[in-house]
Scaffold this active site. Structure first.
Site, PDB file in Angstrom:
ATOM      1  CG  ASP A   1      -2.047   0.975   1.132  1.00  0.00           C
ATOM      2  OD1 ASP A   1      -2.369   1.389   0.005  1.00  0.00           O
ATOM      3  OD2 ASP A   1      -2.607   1.357   2.171  1.00  0.00           O
TER       4      ASP A   1
ATOM      5  CG  ASP B   1       0.003   6.314  -1.866  1.00  0.00           C
ATOM      6  OD1 ASP B   1      -0.774   5.478  -2.355  1.00  0.00           O
ATOM      7  OD2 ASP B   1      -0.376   7.294  -1.185  1.00  0.00           O
TER       8      ASP B   1
END
Ligand code: NAD
Length: 354
Positions: free
Chosen positions: A246, A250
């Site tokens: 996760d 980004d």
């Protein structure tokens, strides 16, 4: 004519602005490919929470299950704690439908400027494969002395050999199918996490032995964060746990230009259940309601949905239309340095599809 039922959860904030653009694109390709989409809209999210005290109603999973796929905008509201929104909608869907593979591609399209100095269009072409149902996001833990001065929180990660093995096999198969650098990078932290990440590493070695044609590397997550910046061109398929991927995705989103370009698929590769397609970004309250959110991540996610549903030619057309809009660069939202509105970008994609 083939009819496909798509559950649509626009959700909160900019989710409600990007979803209409993805629907326009899907309707356009449906017409061309003699398909028909039936959109079932579910108004779940923050407003539902304010009214009913729940992000989605009891029985929501049963309503989604018969659909061919789920298209999601974003969830999150400044007046609701993030753990409530995430645990009340997104995570239960991923778990209930065993969407264990979260696929997050990052491609630097020609015409888009990376904040890194060196790379040019096409140089960065990687995909983060995120374990999506267990690991650090497992709902295991508890409180002692909650809300008292001496309160204690315990959050337990759950790593199973089955969970590690199936996501790693998925990553190796993807490296073969992509047929680019034919390389899988495993993200670990076994120097500090001497149980879960040791199981992760051992499973990776065992799975890698079945794919002698694929190169491998194992990177500590901190080194991986550095190398995403230092040598992004070297990555192909990156496989990591729920939390690590996760965070890394980004970084991969921003080095290819914007969060507004980062698409994702939550896949149940066994196809027992519907898979879910959504942009990586959240509800972006700072720009919600201004009509300037970049809809391309959601449009690319809808393209991934078409691919998953076997409508591969239409999927390629959607990606090519987005690439063409980016290459010209005349119509772009502010995150990409432009002045166009969300709707104008959606219209530009439709024109390229025509
Ligand atoms: N899958 C999801 O639904 C999801 C994912 C991440 C965060 N969230 C939630 O969203 C809310 C806001 O979180 P956040 O601010 O950390 O992350 P965010 O992704 O919403 O926004 C981060 C930054 O990127 C910008 N941005 C994001 N998407 C953009 C787009 N399409 N076009 C242009 N700019 C874009 C935003 O304006 C903001 O400055 C929180 O409630 C969070 O829990 C939801």
């Amino acid at each position: 004519m083939k009819t496909l039922t798509i559950a649509v959860i626009a959700g909160d904030g900019v989710g409600t602005e990007v979803i209409p653009q993805a629907k326009r694109v899907l309707e356009k390709v449906a017409h061309k490919h003699h398909l028909s989409f039936v959109f079932q809209d579910f108004d779940w999210g923050a407003e539902h929470f304010f009214r009913w005290g729940q992000m989605m109603p009891a029985g929501a999973i049963d309503l989604l299950q018969p659909c061919d796929a789920i298209l999601l905008g974003a969830v999150g509201h400044p007046d609701i704690p993030d753990h409530t929104t995430l645990n009340g909608l997104l995570l239960p869907i991923r778990r209930a439908f065993d969407q264990y593979a979260n696929v997050r591609p990052a491609y630097l399209y020609p015409g888009v400027k990376s904040p890194l100095v060196r790379p040019k269009g096409g140089d960065i072409d990687l995909v983060v494969v995120r374990e999506n149902t267990e690991g650090e996001y497992a709902p295991v833990g508890g409180w002692v002395y909650r809300h008292q001065p001496e309160e204690v929180a315990i959050q337990t990660s759950v790593f199973t050999r089955r969970g590690c093995e199936r996501i790693m096999r998925f990553a190796f198969e993807m490296a073969r199918q992509r047929n680019r650098k034919r390389r899988v990078s495993s993200i670990t932290k076994s120097n500090a996490q001497g149980y879960s990440m040791v199981l992760w590493d051992r499973t990776f070695q065992d799975v890698a032995a079945d794919y002698p044609d694929i190169a491998t590397e194992s990177l500590l997550v901190d080194a991986a964060a550095m190398n995403f910046i230092r040598r992004p061109e070297s990555f192909d398929v990156v496989v990591g746990s729920n939390l690590f991927s996760d965070i890394l995705s980004d970084i991969s989103a921003i080095i290819v230009g914007s969060m507004g370009l980062a698409a994702s698929a939550n896949l149940d590769p066994s196809r027992r259940f519907p898979s879910m397609f959504e942009p990586v970004h959240g509800s972006a309250p700072d720009i919600a309601g201004k009509g300037i959110v970049n809809p391309l991540a959601t449009i690319l996610s809808a393209g991934m949905m078409l691919d998953h549903l076997g409508i591969t030619e239409a999927a390629r057309e959607v990606e090519a239309a987005v690439a063409a809009v980016l290459a010209v660069g005349e119509v772009a939202t502010p995150d990409l340095g432009g002045k166009s509105s969300t709707e104008e970008v959606g219209t530009a994609v439709l024109e390229k599809l025509a």
